[in-house]
Design a protein around this motif. Sequence first.
Motif, PDB file in Angstrom:
ATOM      1  N   THR A 114    -106.647  36.779  23.367  1.00 13.53           N
ATOM      2  CA  THR A 114    -105.319  36.368  22.915  1.00 13.53           C
ATOM      3  C   THR A 114    -104.831  37.238  21.755  1.00 13.53           C
ATOM      4  OG1 THR A 114    -105.791  34.129  23.662  1.00 13.53           O
ATOM      5  CG2 THR A 114    -103.966  34.380  22.124  1.00 13.53           C
ATOM      6  N   ASP A 138    -104.055  30.269  29.981  1.00 13.66           N
ATOM      7  CA  ASP A 138    -105.291  29.577  29.597  1.00 13.66           C
ATOM      8  C   ASP A 138    -104.991  28.096  29.469  1.00 13.66           C
ATOM      9  OD1 ASP A 138    -107.562  28.488  28.552  1.00 13.66           O
ATOM     10  OD2 ASP A 138    -107.722  29.821  26.823  1.00 13.66           O
ATOM     11  N   ARG A 141    -108.780  25.873  27.395  1.00 16.78           N
ATOM     12  CA  ARG A 141    -109.140  25.664  25.989  1.00 16.78           C
ATOM     13  C   ARG A 141    -108.041  24.887  25.285  1.00 16.78           C
ATOM     14  NH1 ARG A 141    -109.119  30.237  22.159  1.00 16.78           N
ATOM     15  NH2 ARG A 141    -107.582  28.868  21.206  1.00 16.78           N
ATOM     16  N   GLN A 147    -101.615  28.373  20.373  1.00 19.24           N
ATOM     17  CA  GLN A 147    -102.053  29.561  19.628  1.00 19.24           C
ATOM     18  C   GLN A 147    -101.231  30.787  20.039  1.00 19.24           C
ATOM     19  OE1 GLN A 147    -105.842  31.098  20.868  1.00 19.24           O
ATOM     20  NE2 GLN A 147    -105.967  32.632  19.237  1.00 19.24           N
ATOM     21  N   ASP A 189    -102.073  36.070  29.562  1.00 20.62           N
ATOM     22  CA  ASP A 189    -103.225  35.712  28.733  1.00 20.62           C
ATOM     23  C   ASP A 189    -104.057  34.670  29.474  1.00 20.62           C
ATOM     24  OD1 ASP A 189    -104.860  35.677  26.444  1.00 20.62           O
ATOM     25  OD2 ASP A 189    -103.851  33.871  25.712  1.00 20.62           O
TER      26      ASP A 189
HETATM   27 MG    MG Z   1    -107.442  33.042  24.314  1.00 19.89          MG
END
Ligand code: MG
Length: 211
Positions: A114, A138, A141, A147, A189
Amino acid sequence: MFDLLTAKFEDLFYKIRNKGKLSPNDLDSALREIKLALLEADVNFKVVEEFIENVKAKATGEKILESLTPYQHVVKIVNEEIIRMLGSSSGGISFASRGPTIIMTVGLHGSGKTSSVIKLANFLKTKFQKKVSVVAADVYRPAAVLQLEDMAKNIDVDVYSENNSDPVSISVKGVELFKKSGSDVIIIDTAGRLHIDENMMNEIANIRNKT
Ligand SMILES: [Mg+2]
Ligand SMILES: Nc1nc2c(ncn2[C@@H]2O[C@H](COP(=O)(O)OP(=O)(O)O)[C@@H](O)[C@H]2O)c(=O)[nH]1
């Protein structure tokens, strides 16, 4: 990975630093430790074997330069081999000749995917004046999407994300949308994965094939 390797190498080189002469035994045990350090850092077994073979051949075959101590000589060989293994020349970036360039991250959990997406997006934006967008694929997670969105906001790059969907359809839709809106580069990502996880490897192959 690199922190662990650096610590191991420092430890090893410290041990042989003050030896006036390296015996074949010293070299063998040094190589064994290098091998373990690389394997512990998840470097592919075949790559490690080849690396060790090359270092060994060079260390035993090359004449030691008079200006170097045996310690410096081993450091020099390991250094040269690492550069050779990672690629000694930089390749430049090849953009797609038609339509947007699509880039996908692939790697282990926490390996910096990332962060690299954001660095690359910023680099392409500022150095190449490309319109860059990213797709948040993603879904595994916790807070991975947040994020990415947070970091992307700082560099003023658009993010496509979706709740309750799977990474393949998110990627397909994101790429479609950013194609329409005229992005030059679209970066996907993805979540971290191990190469032995068959489902996750199929998933990433699907993302690649469908985008
Ligand atoms: Mg990541
Ligand atoms: N030391 C160091 N840490 C990094 C680097 N890139 C990312 N990180 C850190 O490694 C952790 C995982 O990074 P992330 O990009 O989220 O990895 P991802 O799980 O592969 O997406 C974060 O705490 C980052 O701040 C780097 O180049 N050097």
